[in-house]
Design an enzyme around this catalytic site. Structure first.
Site, PDB file in Angstrom:
ATOM      1  N   LYS A   1      -4.862   5.551 -20.513  1.00  0.00           N
ATOM      2  CA  LYS A   1      -5.327   6.834 -21.028  1.00  0.00           C
ATOM      3  C   LYS A   1      -6.698   6.985 -20.207  1.00  0.00           C
ATOM      4  O   LYS A   1      -7.673   6.248 -20.227  1.00  0.00           O
ATOM      5  CB  LYS A   1      -5.917   6.898 -22.386  1.00  0.00           C
ATOM      6  CG  LYS A   1      -6.677   8.111 -22.857  1.00  0.00           C
ATOM      7  CD  LYS A   1      -7.009   8.038 -24.339  1.00  0.00           C
ATOM      8  CE  LYS A   1      -7.775   9.282 -24.626  1.00  0.00           C
ATOM      9  NZ  LYS A   1      -8.433   9.312 -25.969  1.00  0.00           N
TER      10      LYS A   1
ATOM     11  N   LEU B   1     -10.901   3.914 -42.823  1.00  0.00           N
ATOM     12  CA  LEU B   1     -10.828   5.042 -43.679  1.00  0.00           C
ATOM     13  C   LEU B   1     -11.425   5.033 -45.010  1.00  0.00           C
ATOM     14  O   LEU B   1     -11.893   6.058 -45.598  1.00  0.00           O
ATOM     15  CB  LEU B   1      -9.379   5.578 -43.811  1.00  0.00           C
ATOM     16  CG  LEU B   1      -8.695   5.847 -42.612  1.00  0.00           C
ATOM     17  CD1 LEU B   1      -7.110   6.192 -43.188  1.00  0.00           C
ATOM     18  CD2 LEU B   1      -9.144   7.030 -41.845  1.00  0.00           C
TER      19      LEU B   1
END
Length: 474
Positions: free
Chosen positions: A55, A308
């Protein structure tokens, strides 16, 4: 933790195969390379085992206005000098009528557009090409689990039914599994996801809601067949009430739609997602519900929330895995010795809060600077009251191209430059040092910079060719 603290602590992981994982965090940012280096991972083996691709950037499509696109690369345009970034010279040239695309002076952009990649061993920052990865997050988890177990981490399979807390200190004492086993510990890391089994359900830490700034509250994800040609960048495509990600892996593609349920139904979201895939879907879309914000105390008593359970920021800038790794690095720096102290907790929470808020502001920036009038979603976001730091940074850049780096902000000046410029914020002026060159010298500087940036491309293999050669070397 097992790599750095392994000989001084006993680590036990309690988890259950019966609980699924979110598993859509497939794009990362360059700091993951530092984590992998500390772990001593072989990069070629890592790429092969996790089906990774390279990426170089995120390409934003339809964010400024429909039909427009720009890149947020991990690189920087040109070569900056002391006290004066390259974009000031470019701005002066633009105002003099010598128009060019700023990104054409950025090697990451050039390679992304050409579909090429190579690991450049260079001393000159002109040819630095920072990169990150796209990978299968579940395979990365399995890869790191094997690594940890080889270094003495004990893994216990089981669902947690009860959490016992010391009545006097309020600290978590032990976990009780469904089959009656008791697992004791001095210190607990809550990785139980949005549920926050320890930090929220037991310790009631509280949650700071940021949905008034970032109203998207759902994501719909579906994998699809791999492309014939693997792009070395993530795509973030804006739609009427949110945005779509496209992430290329070696064996498939990751796709998803982040959206506001107040502006778009689940059925509408499914139609948008499935009708905008570049390859055939594998399976049915699944919905992930979330609430943007952060846990008020990410370290509370003898529990640290990681992942999370510590908060949620949508994956627009691929920061989810970074925030996990950053939290662990911070914990190692501030790891308690003879016991948890208020000083350790306060400093950890101060840094965590600042980091979350800085990333939050950068994500808000993308929404706030939109120029779309096609839906109420985008009109509302353009008119919202944003944190003062965002307007201050926009106004400084618009005035004279000024960029100031905030401590603990993972996004450096080139990142703010690319998003603001990409979404229509144009500097009215530039730094006086850009006037040190004559007009002819300025044109020569830009021309030479562009030529030098393009120089490595001719010898680079295509992205897929690089992956094939490099992974074989493992």
């Amino acid at each position: 933790l097992s790599r750095v603290l392994g000989e001084t602590v006993d680590i036990e992981l309690v988890e259950s195969e019966a609980i699924g994982i979110v598993g859509v965090g497939e794009a990362t940012i360059p700091p993951i390379q530092h984590v992998n280096a500390v772990l001593g991972l072989n990069e070629a083996e890592f790429l092969r085992e996790t089906k990774s691709t390279i990426k170089l950037a995120i390409r934003f499509e339809n964010w400024g206005a429909q039909g427009q696109r720009y890149y947020h690369t991990f690189g920087a345009p040109g070569r900056s000098q002391a006290f004066c970034h390259f974009h000031h010279f470019w701005t002066r040239a633009e105002q003099a009528g010598h128009s060019s695309n700023l990104w054409e002076y950025d090697l990451n952009y050039l390679c992304a557009e050409a579909g090429k990649f190579a690991k450049l061993q260079v001393q000159d920052p002109m040819w630095e090409m920072p990169y990150a990865y796209h990978f299968d997050a579940s395979l990365y988890g399995q890869f790191l689990r094997r690594y940890s177990e080889q270094r003495g981490v004990k893994r216990t399979e089981g669902l947690i039914e009860r959490v016992k807390v010391d009545a006097e200190s309020g600290h978590v004492k032990s976990l009780v599994t469904q089959d009656g086993r008791t697992i004791e510990g001095d210190f607990f890391i809550d990785c139980s996801g949005i549920r926050g089994l320890l930090i929220h359900q037991k310790l009631g830490t509280g949650y700071q809601d940021w949905s008034h700034w970032l109203p998207c509250d759902r994501a719909m994800a579906v994998p699809s067949e791999r492309f014939e040609k693997t792009l070395p960048f993530t795509r973030a495509i804006a739609h009427g009430a949110g945005w779509q990600w496209r992430i290329p892996l070696q064996h498939r593609n990751g796709n998803g739609l982040v959206y506001s349920s107040s502006h778009c139904s689940d059925d509408e979201a499914a139609d948008i997602l499935l009708n905008n895939l570049d390859s055939k879907a594998i399976g049915e879309p699944r919905i992930i519900r979330f609430r943007t914000g952060r846990t008020r105390k990410q370290w509370h008593r003898n529990v640290v929330a990681v992942g999370l359970s510590s908060g949620f920021l949508e994956p627009l800038e691929s920061t989810s895995i970074y925030l996990i790794q950053s939290a662990v690095v911070r914990l190692i720096h501030l790891f308690p010795h003879t016991g948890v102290t208020p000083e350790l907790m306060d400093e950890y929470n101060r840094q965590s809060q600042t980091e979350y808020e800085l990333i939050r502001d950068f994500i808000i920036l993308h929404y706030y600077l939109n120029e779309r009038n096609d839906t109420q979603f985008w009109r509302d976001l353009r008119q919202m009251d944003v944190p003062e730091r965002i307007t201050r940074k926009i106004e400084l850049f618009r005035a004279n191209g000024g960029l100031q780096q905030d401590q603990l902000d993972i996004f450096l000046e080139p990142s703010w430059l690319q998003v603001m410029l990409g979404q229509g914020v144009v500097p009215r002026d530039y730094h006086p040092l850009a006037d040190a060159l004559t007009e002819e010298q300025l044109r020569e500087k830009l021309s030479k910079t562009k030529m030098l940036k393009n120089q490595p491309l001719a010898k680079m293999p295509g992205h897929d060719q690089f992956l094939e050669m490099f992974c074989k070397s493992a």
